[in-house]
Design a protein around this motif. Structure first.
Motif, PDB file in Angstrom:
ATOM      1  N   MET A  34     -11.982  -3.937   4.915  1.00 50.66           N
ATOM      2  CA  MET A  34     -13.069  -4.913   4.835  1.00 50.66           C
ATOM      3  C   MET A  34     -12.562  -6.241   4.269  1.00 50.66           C
ATOM      4  SD  MET A  34     -16.470  -2.790   3.701  1.00 50.66           S
ATOM      5  CE  MET A  34     -15.770  -1.587   2.595  1.00 50.66           C
ATOM      6  N   ALA A  35     -11.740  -6.172   3.244  1.00 52.78           N
ATOM      7  CA  ALA A  35     -11.239  -7.390   2.599  1.00 52.78           C
ATOM      8  C   ALA A  35     -10.344  -8.206   3.530  1.00 52.78           C
ATOM      9  CB  ALA A  35     -10.468  -7.027   1.330  1.00 52.78           C
ATOM     10  N   HIS A  36      -9.648  -7.521   4.443  1.00 50.73           N
ATOM     11  CA  HIS A  36      -8.680  -8.206   5.304  1.00 50.73           C
ATOM     12  C   HIS A  36      -9.117  -8.289   6.771  1.00 50.73           C
ATOM     13  CE1 HIS A  36      -5.746  -8.705   2.140  1.00 50.73           C
ATOM     14  NE2 HIS A  36      -6.014  -7.470   1.751  1.00 50.73           N
ATOM     15  N   GLY A  37     -10.376  -7.970   7.046  1.00 48.39           N
ATOM     16  CA  GLY A  37     -10.893  -8.093   8.403  1.00 48.39           C
ATOM     17  C   GLY A  37     -10.278  -7.118   9.386  1.00 48.39           C
ATOM     18  N   ALA A  38      -9.859  -5.963   8.901  1.00 45.70           N
ATOM     19  CA  ALA A  38      -9.263  -4.930   9.771  1.00 45.70           C
ATOM     20  C   ALA A  38     -10.333  -3.915  10.169  1.00 45.70           C
ATOM     21  CB  ALA A  38      -8.105  -4.251   9.046  1.00 45.70           C
ATOM     22  N   ASP A  39      -9.984  -3.027  11.069  1.00 47.36           N
ATOM     23  CA  ASP A  39     -10.905  -2.008  11.571  1.00 47.36           C
ATOM     24  C   ASP A  39     -11.125  -0.933  10.503  1.00 47.36           C
ATOM     25  OD1 ASP A  39     -11.800   0.483  12.857  1.00 47.36           O
ATOM     26  OD2 ASP A  39     -11.501  -0.603  14.743  1.00 47.36           O
ATOM     27  N   MET A  40     -12.353  -0.867   9.978  1.00 42.32           N
ATOM     28  CA  MET A  40     -12.650   0.063   8.895  1.00 42.32           C
ATOM     29  C   MET A  40     -12.589   1.524   9.353  1.00 42.32           C
ATOM     30  SD  MET A  40     -15.736   0.059   6.138  1.00 42.32           S
ATOM     31  CE  MET A  40     -16.972   0.725   7.204  1.00 42.32           C
ATOM     32  N   GLU A  41     -13.027   1.820  10.569  1.00 38.70           N
ATOM     33  CA  GLU A  41     -12.975   3.204  11.070  1.00 38.70           C
ATOM     34  C   GLU A  41     -11.539   3.703  11.143  1.00 38.70           C
ATOM     35  OE1 GLU A  41     -15.283   5.802  11.962  1.00 38.70           O
ATOM     36  OE2 GLU A  41     -16.426   4.480  10.658  1.00 38.70           O
ATOM     37  N   GLN A  42     -10.659   2.871  11.656  1.00 40.91           N
ATOM     38  CA  GLN A  42      -9.244   3.257  11.714  1.00 40.91           C
ATOM     39  C   GLN A  42      -8.723   3.536  10.304  1.00 40.91           C
ATOM     40  OE1 GLN A  42      -7.444  -0.158  13.742  1.00 40.91           O
ATOM     41  NE2 GLN A  42      -6.823   1.225  15.392  1.00 40.91           N
ATOM     42  N   ALA A  43      -9.060   2.669   9.375  1.00 43.99           N
ATOM     43  CA  ALA A  43      -8.605   2.828   7.993  1.00 43.99           C
ATOM     44  C   ALA A  43      -9.143   4.119   7.379  1.00 43.99           C
ATOM     45  CB  ALA A  43      -9.018   1.621   7.156  1.00 43.99           C
ATOM     46  N   LEU A  44     -10.404   4.424   7.649  1.00 45.27           N
ATOM     47  CA  LEU A  44     -11.000   5.661   7.130  1.00 45.27           C
ATOM     48  C   LEU A  44     -10.271   6.892   7.659  1.00 45.27           C
ATOM     49  CD1 LEU A  44     -14.779   4.693   7.359  1.00 45.27           C
ATOM     50  CD2 LEU A  44     -13.562   5.289   5.246  1.00 45.27           C
ATOM     51  N   TYR A  45     -10.041   6.942   8.961  1.00 44.24           N
ATOM     52  CA  TYR A  45      -9.369   8.107   9.557  1.00 44.24           C
ATOM     53  C   TYR A  45      -7.916   8.215   9.094  1.00 44.24           C
ATOM     54  CZ  TYR A  45     -13.083   9.739  12.639  1.00 44.24           C
ATOM     55  OH  TYR A  45     -14.252  10.281  13.129  1.00 44.24           O
ATOM     56  N   ALA A  46      -7.195   7.106   9.092  1.00 41.61           N
ATOM     57  CA  ALA A  46      -5.792   7.140   8.669  1.00 41.61           C
ATOM     58  C   ALA A  46      -5.687   7.531   7.195  1.00 41.61           C
ATOM     59  CB  ALA A  46      -5.124   5.796   8.930  1.00 41.61           C
ATOM     60  N   GLY A  47      -6.571   6.995   6.373  1.00 43.20           N
ATOM     61  CA  GLY A  47      -6.574   7.353   4.956  1.00 43.20           C
ATOM     62  C   GLY A  47      -6.897   8.822   4.743  1.00 43.20           C
ATOM     63  N   LEU A  48      -7.856   9.310   5.484  1.00 46.90           N
ATOM     64  CA  LEU A  48      -8.261  10.714   5.362  1.00 46.90           C
ATOM     65  C   LEU A  48      -7.132  11.665   5.764  1.00 46.90           C
ATOM     66  CD1 LEU A  48     -10.474  12.850   4.832  1.00 46.90           C
ATOM     67  CD2 LEU A  48     -11.244  12.485   7.189  1.00 46.90           C
ATOM     68  N   LEU A  49      -6.398  11.312   6.800  1.00 47.36           N
ATOM     69  CA  LEU A  49      -5.398  12.230   7.341  1.00 47.36           C
ATOM     70  C   LEU A  49      -3.967  11.962   6.868  1.00 47.36           C
ATOM     71  CD1 LEU A  49      -6.889  12.538  10.903  1.00 47.36           C
ATOM     72  CD2 LEU A  49      -6.515  14.431   9.301  1.00 47.36           C
ATOM     73  N   HIS A  50      -3.761  10.935   6.050  1.00 48.54           N
ATOM     74  CA  HIS A  50      -2.387  10.547   5.718  1.00 48.54           C
ATOM     75  C   HIS A  50      -1.578  11.670   5.072  1.00 48.54           C
ATOM     76  CE1 HIS A  50      -3.639  10.015   1.555  1.00 48.54           C
ATOM     77  NE2 HIS A  50      -2.370   9.810   1.232  1.00 48.54           N
ATOM     78  N   ASP A  51      -2.194  12.528   4.294  1.00 45.50           N
ATOM     79  CA  ASP A  51      -1.486  13.614   3.613  1.00 45.50           C
ATOM     80  C   ASP A  51      -1.880  14.996   4.140  1.00 45.50           C
ATOM     81  OD1 ASP A  51       0.169  12.155   1.967  1.00 45.50           O
ATOM     82  OD2 ASP A  51      -0.983  12.489   0.129  1.00 45.50           O
TER      83      ASP A  51
END
Length: 187
Positions: A34-51
């Motif tokens: 949100m702060a950097h104008g990126a795709d929040m859905e992508q960030a949510l999924y990548a963050g959720l699955l990173h580990d």
């Protein structure tokens, strides 16, 4: 798979601390997006699955990478815990049905980084380092501030601190991390 379904599955597969960390990374990545104008859905999924492959024993990680024909570097052979990123990207695609190549790539590079990282790659790498449950890293207050102001400056500081820590500890430095450090410090 829907995010909530993946969350339920990961809650069963990860230990309690890893799941807490995962949720922290997911929400931090979303805030950074949100702060950097990126795709929040992508960030949510990548963050959720990173580990998602983190809690697999290291010897099993090597076996699974060989089975799935995931290349293992010399550094990863010496420090197999690093393989959770590549194996996690594989699982995200094949077990959790993620088809977005940017999400898969962000998971793959969230541990070592790589030169030329895109915005999502940086968001996950940084979120993994600064999520609210982290409290041991040096310069954490500064890096958290930088993360919301300038992703490249946050990357520089994290990479610098990480390499310094590994050198002090005598830990194995993945050449990709060193290359990433050089990339961010020379661009």
């Amino acid at each position: 798979m829907k995010r909530k379904e993946i969350e339920k599955q990961l809650k069963k597969e990860l230990d309690k601390d890893r799941f807490t960390h995962t949720m922290g990374v997911m929400y931090t990545a979303a805030a950074l997006a949100m702060a950097h104008g990126a795709d929040m859905e992508q960030a949510l999924y990548a963050g959720l699955l990173h580990d998602c492959a983190k809690c697999i024993p290291n010897d099993e990680k090597i076996v699974l990478c060989k089975k799935y024909q995931i290349p293992i570097s010399e550094a990863e052979e010496k420090s197999p815990f690093l393989l959770h990123a590549k194996l996690g990207a594989y699982y995200a695609e094949h077990k959790y049905a993620i088809q977005d190549n940017e999400i898969l790539h962000a998971i793959k590079v969230h541990t070592t980084g790589e030169p030329g990282m895109n915005t999502l790659d940086k968001l996950i790498y940084i979120a993994d380092y600064i999520e609210p449950n982290r409290d041991q890293a040096p310069n954490l207050t500064l890096i958290r501030k930088l993360a919301f102001e300038n992703l490249d400056e946050a990357m520089k500081q994290i990479l610098s601190d990480t390499l310094h820590y590994l050198q002090e500890k005598g830990g194995e430095i993945d050449p990709l991390t060193a290359q990433t450090y050089e990339y961010f410090h020379n661009n």
